[in-house]
Each structure stands twice: as C-alpha cells, then as structure tokens.
Write a protein that holds these residues in place. Sequence first.
Motif, PDB file in Angstrom:
ATOM      1  N   ILE A  21      -4.271  86.558  12.919  1.00  0.00           N
ATOM      2  CA  ILE A  21      -4.177  85.123  12.278  1.00  0.00           C
ATOM      3  C   ILE A  21      -4.229  84.098  13.646  1.00  0.00           C
ATOM      4  CG2 ILE A  21      -3.354  83.571  11.055  1.00  0.00           C
ATOM      5  CD1 ILE A  21      -4.563  86.016   9.368  1.00  0.00           C
ATOM      6  N   THR A  22      -5.196  83.152  13.473  1.00  0.00           N
ATOM      7  CA  THR A  22      -5.230  82.069  14.481  1.00  0.00           C
ATOM      8  C   THR A  22      -5.086  80.686  13.969  1.00  0.00           C
ATOM      9  OG1 THR A  22      -6.735  83.126  15.805  1.00  0.00           O
ATOM     10  CG2 THR A  22      -6.563  80.755  15.921  1.00  0.00           C
ATOM     11  N   VAL A  23      -3.824  79.882  14.348  1.00  0.00           N
ATOM     12  CA  VAL A  23      -3.624  78.642  13.642  1.00  0.00           C
ATOM     13  C   VAL A  23      -3.932  77.781  14.637  1.00  0.00           C
ATOM     14  CG1 VAL A  23      -1.496  77.344  13.398  1.00  0.00           C
ATOM     15  CG2 VAL A  23      -1.151  79.749  12.943  1.00  0.00           C
ATOM     16  N   PRO A  24      -4.832  76.650  14.079  1.00  0.00           N
ATOM     17  CA  PRO A  24      -5.340  75.564  14.948  1.00  0.00           C
ATOM     18  C   PRO A  24      -4.618  74.456  14.909  1.00  0.00           C
ATOM     19  CG  PRO A  24      -6.193  75.529  12.727  1.00  0.00           C
ATOM     20  CD  PRO A  24      -5.512  76.797  12.792  1.00  0.00           C
ATOM     21  N   SER A  25      -4.458  73.544  16.008  1.00  0.00           N
ATOM     22  CA  SER A  25      -3.659  72.388  16.003  1.00  0.00           C
ATOM     23  C   SER A  25      -4.698  71.298  16.942  1.00  0.00           C
ATOM     24  CB  SER A  25      -2.530  72.622  16.809  1.00  0.00           C
ATOM     25  OG  SER A  25      -1.743  71.467  16.739  1.00  0.00           O
ATOM     26  N   ASP A  26      -4.813  70.162  16.010  1.00  0.00           N
ATOM     27  CA  ASP A  26      -5.628  69.089  16.609  1.00  0.00           C
ATOM     28  C   ASP A  26      -4.795  68.109  17.351  1.00  0.00           C
ATOM     29  OD1 ASP A  26      -7.867  69.969  15.375  1.00  0.00           O
ATOM     30  OD2 ASP A  26      -7.758  68.646  13.525  1.00  0.00           O
ATOM     31  N   GLY A  27      -3.286  68.500  17.530  1.00  0.00           N
ATOM     32  CA  GLY A  27      -2.566  67.631  18.322  1.00  0.00           C
ATOM     33  C   GLY A  27      -1.129  68.388  18.603  1.00  0.00           C
ATOM     34  N   ILE A  28      -0.021  67.820  18.980  1.00  0.00           N
ATOM     35  CA  ILE A  28       1.287  68.408  19.408  1.00  0.00           C
ATOM     36  C   ILE A  28       2.099  68.109  18.322  1.00  0.00           C
ATOM     37  CG2 ILE A  28       0.600  68.599  21.556  1.00  0.00           C
ATOM     38  CD1 ILE A  28       2.455  66.090  22.261  1.00  0.00           C
ATOM     39  N   ASN A  29       3.083  68.992  17.991  1.00  0.00           N
ATOM     40  CA  ASN A  29       4.457  68.681  17.126  1.00  0.00           C
ATOM     41  C   ASN A  29       5.567  68.422  17.971  1.00  0.00           C
ATOM     42  OD1 ASN A  29       2.837  68.844  14.907  1.00  0.00           O
ATOM     43  ND2 ASN A  29       3.383  71.033  14.431  1.00  0.00           N
ATOM     44  N   ILE A  30       6.271  67.423  17.816  1.00  0.00           N
ATOM     45  CA  ILE A  30       7.411  67.119  18.727  1.00  0.00           C
ATOM     46  C   ILE A  30       8.527  67.243  17.986  1.00  0.00           C
ATOM     47  CG2 ILE A  30       8.649  65.540  20.337  1.00  0.00           C
ATOM     48  CD1 ILE A  30       5.882  64.416  20.994  1.00  0.00           C
ATOM     49  N   ARG A  31       9.536  67.927  18.025  1.00  0.00           N
ATOM     50  CA  ARG A  31      10.814  68.094  17.425  1.00  0.00           C
ATOM     51  C   ARG A  31      11.855  67.080  18.177  1.00  0.00           C
ATOM     52  NH1 ARG A  31      13.193  72.779  14.918  1.00  0.00           N
ATOM     53  NH2 ARG A  31      15.015  72.245  13.961  1.00  0.00           N
ATOM     54  N   THR A  32      12.340  66.313  17.041  1.00  0.00           N
ATOM     55  CA  THR A  32      13.351  65.248  17.634  1.00  0.00           C
ATOM     56  C   THR A  32      14.511  65.361  16.663  1.00  0.00           C
ATOM     57  OG1 THR A  32      13.581  62.792  18.161  1.00  0.00           O
ATOM     58  CG2 THR A  32      12.153  63.564  16.293  1.00  0.00           C
ATOM     59  N   GLN A  33      15.503  64.102  17.031  1.00  0.00           N
ATOM     60  CA  GLN A  33      16.541  64.094  16.296  1.00  0.00           C
ATOM     61  C   GLN A  33      16.184  63.467  14.719  1.00  0.00           C
ATOM     62  OE1 GLN A  33      19.995  62.547  18.050  1.00  0.00           O
ATOM     63  NE2 GLN A  33      18.839  63.072  20.037  1.00  0.00           N
ATOM     64  N   GLN A  83       4.752  72.767  19.171  1.00  0.00           N
ATOM     65  CA  GLN A  83       3.412  73.295  18.910  1.00  0.00           C
ATOM     66  C   GLN A  83       2.485  72.671  19.714  1.00  0.00           C
ATOM     67  OE1 GLN A  83       1.883  75.639  16.329  1.00  0.00           O
ATOM     68  NE2 GLN A  83       0.644  75.538  18.026  1.00  0.00           N
ATOM     69  N   THR A  84       1.620  73.201  20.724  1.00  0.00           N
ATOM     70  CA  THR A  84       0.846  72.698  21.484  1.00  0.00           C
ATOM     71  C   THR A  84      -0.421  72.334  20.938  1.00  0.00           C
ATOM     72  OG1 THR A  84       0.350  75.016  22.393  1.00  0.00           O
ATOM     73  CG2 THR A  84       2.063  73.557  23.654  1.00  0.00           C
ATOM     74  N   TYR A  85      -1.589  71.695  21.546  1.00  0.00           N
ATOM     75  CA  TYR A  85      -2.746  71.561  21.198  1.00  0.00           C
ATOM     76  C   TYR A  85      -3.722  72.921  21.229  1.00  0.00           C
ATOM     77  CZ  TYR A  85      -7.623  69.537  21.356  1.00  0.00           C
ATOM     78  OH  TYR A  85      -8.983  69.215  21.349  1.00  0.00           O
ATOM     79  N   GLY A  86      -4.696  72.835  20.287  1.00  0.00           N
ATOM     80  CA  GLY A  86      -5.547  74.156  20.463  1.00  0.00           C
ATOM     81  C   GLY A  86      -5.376  75.228  19.609  1.00  0.00           C
ATOM     82  N   ASP A  87      -6.120  76.212  19.644  1.00  0.00           N
ATOM     83  CA  ASP A  87      -5.979  77.430  18.611  1.00  0.00           C
ATOM     84  C   ASP A  87      -4.806  78.208  19.343  1.00  0.00           C
ATOM     85  OD1 ASP A  87      -7.538  76.246  17.157  1.00  0.00           O
ATOM     86  OD2 ASP A  87      -9.455  77.460  17.763  1.00  0.00           O
ATOM     87  N   HIS A  88      -3.815  78.735  18.389  1.00  0.00           N
ATOM     88  CA  HIS A  88      -3.044  79.813  18.763  1.00  0.00           C
ATOM     89  C   HIS A  88      -2.673  81.162  17.913  1.00  0.00           C
ATOM     90  CE1 HIS A  88      -1.644  76.426  21.395  1.00  0.00           C
ATOM     91  NE2 HIS A  88      -2.061  75.692  20.418  1.00  0.00           N
ATOM     92  N   PRO A  89      -2.617  82.131  18.414  1.00  0.00           N
ATOM     93  CA  PRO A  89      -2.103  83.289  17.591  1.00  0.00           C
ATOM     94  C   PRO A  89      -0.920  83.071  16.670  1.00  0.00           C
ATOM     95  CG  PRO A  89      -1.556  83.775  19.746  1.00  0.00           C
ATOM     96  CD  PRO A  89      -2.423  82.524  19.697  1.00  0.00           C
ATOM     97  N   HIS A  90      -0.999  83.392  15.338  1.00  0.00           N
ATOM     98  CA  HIS A  90       0.287  83.258  14.798  1.00  0.00           C
ATOM     99  C   HIS A  90       1.460  84.157  15.444  1.00  0.00           C
ATOM    100  CE1 HIS A  90       3.041  83.211  11.174  1.00  0.00           C
ATOM    101  NE2 HIS A  90       2.182  82.105  10.856  1.00  0.00           N
ATOM    102  N   PRO A 138      -2.966  65.857  23.746  1.00  0.00           N
ATOM    103  CA  PRO A 138      -2.026  64.736  23.842  1.00  0.00           C
ATOM    104  C   PRO A 138      -1.024  64.936  25.035  1.00  0.00           C
ATOM    105  CG  PRO A 138      -2.025  65.282  21.571  1.00  0.00           C
ATOM    106  CD  PRO A 138      -2.886  66.424  22.115  1.00  0.00           C
ATOM    107  N   ALA A 139      -0.795  66.183  24.979  1.00  0.00           N
ATOM    108  CA  ALA A 139       0.236  66.683  26.125  1.00  0.00           C
ATOM    109  C   ALA A 139      -0.348  66.122  27.608  1.00  0.00           C
ATOM    110  CB  ALA A 139       0.589  68.400  26.328  1.00  0.00           C
ATOM    111  N   SER A 140      -1.604  66.115  27.958  1.00  0.00           N
ATOM    112  CA  SER A 140      -2.102  65.577  28.973  1.00  0.00           C
ATOM    113  C   SER A 140      -2.138  64.180  29.344  1.00  0.00           C
ATOM    114  CB  SER A 140      -3.553  66.251  29.192  1.00  0.00           C
ATOM    115  OG  SER A 140      -4.698  65.403  28.420  1.00  0.00           O
ATOM    116  N   TRP A 141      -1.615  63.516  28.193  1.00  0.00           N
ATOM    117  CA  TRP A 141      -1.665  61.957  28.310  1.00  0.00           C
ATOM    118  C   TRP A 141      -0.317  61.528  28.506  1.00  0.00           C
ATOM    119  CZ3 TRP A 141      -5.636  58.649  28.767  1.00  0.00           C
ATOM    120  CH2 TRP A 141      -7.016  59.241  28.332  1.00  0.00           C
ATOM    121  N   ILE A 142       0.690  62.191  27.719  1.00  0.00           N
ATOM    122  CA  ILE A 142       2.230  61.670  28.018  1.00  0.00           C
ATOM    123  C   ILE A 142       2.862  62.213  29.308  1.00  0.00           C
ATOM    124  CG2 ILE A 142       2.480  61.231  25.343  1.00  0.00           C
ATOM    125  CD1 ILE A 142       3.798  63.926  25.259  1.00  0.00           C
ATOM    126  N   SER A 143       3.825  61.638  29.595  1.00  0.00           N
ATOM    127  CA  SER A 143       4.616  62.158  30.822  1.00  0.00           C
ATOM    128  C   SER A 143       5.042  63.397  30.596  1.00  0.00           C
ATOM    129  CB  SER A 143       5.561  60.911  31.104  1.00  0.00           C
ATOM    130  OG  SER A 143       6.701  60.892  30.166  1.00  0.00           O
TER     131      SER A 143
END
Length: 418
Positions: free
Chosen positions: A316-328, A303-310, A411-416
Amino acid sequence: MKRDRSNRLLTFIFFGLLGILWSIDGFGQISKTREELERQKAEIQAKLREFDVILRQTTATKRETIGSLNAITRQFQAQNRLVNTLDREVKVLDTEIRETESKINQLELDLKELKAEYSRMIYNTSKLNRNLSIVAFVFSSANFNQLYMRLKYLKQYADSRKQQAEQIETITAQLAEERVQLDARKADKVTILAEAQEERKKLEALRKEQQVIVNSLTKKERTIRSQITATKKQQQQLEAMIREAIEEEIRLAEAAAAKANSTATKSPDSSMPMTPEVAALSSSFAGNRGRLPWPVETGFITQTYGDHPHPTLRGITVPSDGINIRTQPNSTVRTVFDGVVAKVASMPGYGETVLIKHGEYYTLYSKLSSTSVKSGQTVKAKDVIGKVATNSDGEAEIHFQTWKGLQKMDPASWISSR
C-alpha cells in the motif's frame, strides 16, 4: 668532531620541533571534527527535548494510531542519530588518545636524547677544565687567528648548551601538558561511553514501543484500509480546491495584463503574467528557498512529501502533497513569507485551510481549528493566520504545502532545517 655533534644536535632539535608542529596541526583538524560532532549532538538533543514536550501533551490515554506511529518513528530516527553521533565521537577520541600517546612517546625519546647529549657536553667541559683552564686554553693560541677561532668555538659551545637546557625545559613542559590532555581525553571517553549506553536504552525502549503500535495496527487492517480510502478522497478534494483557486488567480492576472496600460509581463518559465511588484515578490520568495521560517514555532515533521509505503500494510502506497508537522496543542500558525491571502476554506479531513499567494508561488496551511485572515488580505512573514487543530487522539498537527503555479513542490526544501 665536537662541531659535527653540535650540528647534529641542532638538526635533531629542529626536526623535533617540526614534528611537534605537525602533530599540533593534526590535532587541530581532529578538534574541528569533535566540535562539529558536539554541535550535531546538541542539535539532536534539542530536537529530542522538543519531541518529549510535544508528545507529553498528547492525551493521557495514548491511542495506537498511524499518527502516533509516525511520531514515534521520527523520535526513534532522531534517537538513533544521537547514538550514532556518540559512537563517532568515541572513535574520534580513540584517535586523539592514540595520537597523544604516540606524541608522548616521541617526546620522551626526544627528552632522553637531549639529556644524554647535555650530559656528554657537561662531561667534556669538565675534562677540559681538568687538563687546561678556559683562560689558558684561549691564551695558549699560537697566533691571533687561532685565538679568534677558539673564542668563537667556546661561544658556539656555550650557546649549544644553553639551547639544550632551554629545549629540555620546553619538552618537559610539553610532556606535562600532553599527559594532562591525555587524561582529559580518557575521562571524556568514559563519560561519552556512559552517555551512549543510556541513549541506547532509550533507543531500545522506543523500538519496543514502535513495535507494539505496529502489531496493534496490523490487526486493524480493514479499518486502516477504509481510512486510507477516505484520506485519498479528502486529498483529491483539497487538491481540486487549490488548483481551482490558483487557476482563478492566473485568469485574473491574464485579464489584468490584457488591459491597454498593463505593465505585466510573463517570463518563459512563469505560469502567469506579473507586474514588476509581483515579479519582485516572486523572485524574493524563490531566493529564500531553504531559509523560510516554519509555519509553527515548534514541531517536527511526521509525514514527508511524496509517495511512501504504508508503515503497516504491505503493498500500500500513501501519497502526500505536502508535509505534516506535529506541534503543541493550540499553537498559532503563521505565514512563512509576505503575500496575499488567496483563499480561506473549510475542507473535509483538513479543517480550516488558508492558501496564500507569494507572486507566482503559493503556500497552504491546513488542519487549523480557526483562522484570523480573509481572502484578499495582505500578510507579512510570521503573521498569525490561525490556530492548529487537535484531533480526537490529542494530536496537534498542521498540513503544509508549497506550489509554483500549478506545480506541487516539496515544502521541506523551502523551510529552514532544524
């Protein structure tokens, strides 16, 4: 006449070599392009392997959820980039093959002309030997000046024959090398075409899997709408906690600055007064934009930062104040930079949450199952601050945010980049 022919030959040789050099330079540029494509392909393949490792660790019974759809969508996008990269590599190889074939044709023409010219020189020499020996030809000169000119002519003639013989050998060797290169490029093309075909099959399989999830979720519109409403409420609660914590940090900084001997200052674009030490930390954090480590060692953004269409509900618009990172599952979560823990809390829908201050900047780590730090604690970059939680669907995902004062940032603009 003979001297003119020799001069024409030398001119021919010069421009032939110049053409070869230009061609080599062109291939150098193409080679760089292929190297870049190979690097991109390796990076994408590494990401896809990471996708496979993480997604295989999801519960055996896959559930058709928004989280699984987001993961499959990201995997599909990476797979599509791989196919496009392979297609571009095939096009580059086609260009290389055409250029190599053109170069071989030109070299064959050059070689044919050189051999013909060399044969004419041998024939002319044999005619001279039949009519008059070389020694007689030299010493039959009418005077010394004619003797000198005849000797000079014979030397130039011999040098030209030697240059021709050497050039014939050079072009013959070049031809052999180019034919080997041509065969290698054709073999590479066959290999990459086969690879692209296999990757397209994987892409189609992902597309079908993606469509199955979309079709299933579309039938659950009422449930999904209810989940969206609950999620937005949880986002508001999380944002309120962050703002309250940051505002408290600003108040404390302003109170400290009001003291008689305070060295804190406030720049025009700053949200709070800072001591020289805090200002240096803030500047260092800002200077590392785009180079900060990820809060988890392995993973991909779902999930990236900002508003996204569902992905399944129109309008339906889904807002996101950050990013979601799937991991182990059970992955450790680490801070991305030096700082001080400003807040540790448990938030509805986000689990254990840690807010870390880096001067006037802040990073947030949510969806943790446990934490190993406390408020006021100093941390260094990559220090472990907790473990990622795994939800009921078997998905291990961390929510990560970045703020400058009370301003949200991507956040994506800050991490490598990965």
